[in-house]
Design a protein around this motif. Structure first.
Motif, mmCIF file in Angstrom:
data_model
loop_
_atom_site.group_PDB
_atom_site.id
_atom_site.type_symbol
_atom_site.label_atom_id
_atom_site.label_comp_id
_atom_site.label_asym_id
_atom_site.label_seq_id
_atom_site.Cartn_x
_atom_site.Cartn_y
_atom_site.Cartn_z
ATOM 1 N N LEU A 177 0.836 -1.189 0.000
ATOM 2 C CA LEU A 177 0.000 0.000 0.000
ATOM 3 C C LEU A 177 0.880 1.252 0.000
ATOM 4 O O LEU A 177 1.814 1.360 0.791
ATOM 5 C CB LEU A 177 -0.922 0.004 1.221
ATOM 6 N N GLU A 178 0.548 2.179 -0.871
ATOM 7 C CA GLU A 178 1.357 3.394 -1.006
ATOM 8 C C GLU A 178 1.005 4.408 0.081
ATOM 9 O O GLU A 178 -0.168 4.647 0.374
ATOM 10 C CB GLU A 178 1.118 4.029 -2.374
ATOM 11 N N LYS A 179 2.026 5.015 0.662
ATOM 12 C CA LYS A 179 1.811 6.082 1.643
ATOM 13 C C LYS A 179 1.784 7.404 0.873
ATOM 14 O O LYS A 179 2.814 8.033 0.640
ATOM 15 C CB LYS A 179 2.897 6.088 2.710
ATOM 16 N N VAL A 180 0.608 7.826 0.495
ATOM 17 C CA VAL A 180 0.444 8.993 -0.362
ATOM 18 C C VAL A 180 0.710 10.288 0.390
ATOM 19 O O VAL A 180 1.312 11.218 -0.135
ATOM 20 C CB VAL A 180 -0.980 9.009 -0.968
ATOM 21 N N MET A 181 0.225 10.362 1.632
ATOM 22 C CA MET A 181 0.369 11.553 2.463
ATOM 23 C C MET A 181 0.874 11.131 3.841
ATOM 24 O O MET A 181 0.796 9.957 4.200
ATOM 25 C CB MET A 181 -0.990 12.261 2.616
#
Length: 266
Positions: A177-181
């Protein structure tokens, strides 16, 4: 990673050449849709990580077939054609779903004064915005039609997850899962807790998890089979986000989602 402009324009490593070209062409269209503005070959090349010569060929082909066109800017830039935009707005089944949602989205926008987003589920990966009601406030949130957001970063995505069977949710959250913020959670246990909360309340909340200073409250819309197909969200700048009003906003967006579900599945 070597810049795309320095890589040889090599053939596809696997799969038929026609399939690879189609996939690359669709990637070009997807990036152009998200940018929502004319874009140059060099920038597209960087965003898609393909050589400029490949991107130029793809754009010429898309232009010849009527799916993209050059803008009138002094520098050559490309944009989606009206033909493609019209197709996106008229294609079934989303046409029927969008038509069912429009009056309910307008009513929610009038009630809240905030931006209302209506997004559809794209596979089990992301939400894609297909309609929007703009806020009445000078300072407001904005997301372009066609923009996509990962499920774990948005109120719409978490609301959709809350309507899925738990084993499917576990499988989705087990992916990288990408840590966008900074506020984005990538911990499957923490996200599952949020999903279970959303399942109990009937709505999900996003506090600057996908975009800076943007908060949202969203609820899922079910299709004829009872599975989630879309979500409606109230989106606002964090300066107008009041935690004490979340239950109120949640009830409004939950009722709107149910009304859209009833209209769509009637």
């Amino acid at each position: 990673m070597m810049p795309a402009t320095e890589r040889p324009d090599e053939p596809a490593a696997q799969g038929p050449a026609g399939t690879q070209t189609l996939i690359r062409g669709l990637r070009v269209l997807e990036v152009m849709a998200v940018q929502n503005r004319p874009i140059g070959v060099g920038e597209l090349s960087r965003l898609i990580d393909l050589p400029k010569s490949t991107v130029q060929r793809l754009l010429r082909t898309l232009g010849q077939e009527g799916w993209a066109e050059m803008s009138s800017d002094p520098t050559t830039r490309w944009r989606l054609s009206p033909r493609l935009l019209a197709l996106a707005r008229t294609g079934a089944p989303w046409k029927t779903l969008r038509e069912a949602a429009i009056p309910h989205l307008a009513a929610l926008g009038a009630r809240t004064g905030e931006t209302i987003h209506f997004s559809v589920l794209d596979r089990d990966v992301q939400m894609v915005l297909i309609d929007r009601v703009d806020s009445i406030h000078p300072v407001r949130t904005f997301n372009a039609i066609g923009a996509s957001t990962p499920l774990h970063t948005s109120a719409s995505g978490k609301a959709v997850l809350a309507m899925l069977p738990l084993d499917e949710v576990e499988r989705i959250l087990a992916r990288p899962l990408e840590k966008v913020m900074p506020n984005t959670s990538t911990d499957p246990r923490h996200l599952m807790h949020q999903v279970l909360e959303a399942k109990e309340r009937g709505y999900a909340v996003n506090i600057s998890e996908n975009r800076p200073h943007v908060c949202a409250v969203g609820a899922a819309v079910a299709g004829p089979g009872g599975r989630p197909v879309a979500a409606v969200t109230i989106s606002m700048p964090d300066v107008r986000f009041e935690p004490a009003r979340v239950p109120e906003w949640g009830a409004w967006v939950r009722d709107t989602a149910r009304a859209i579900t009833d209209t769509f599945t009637d």
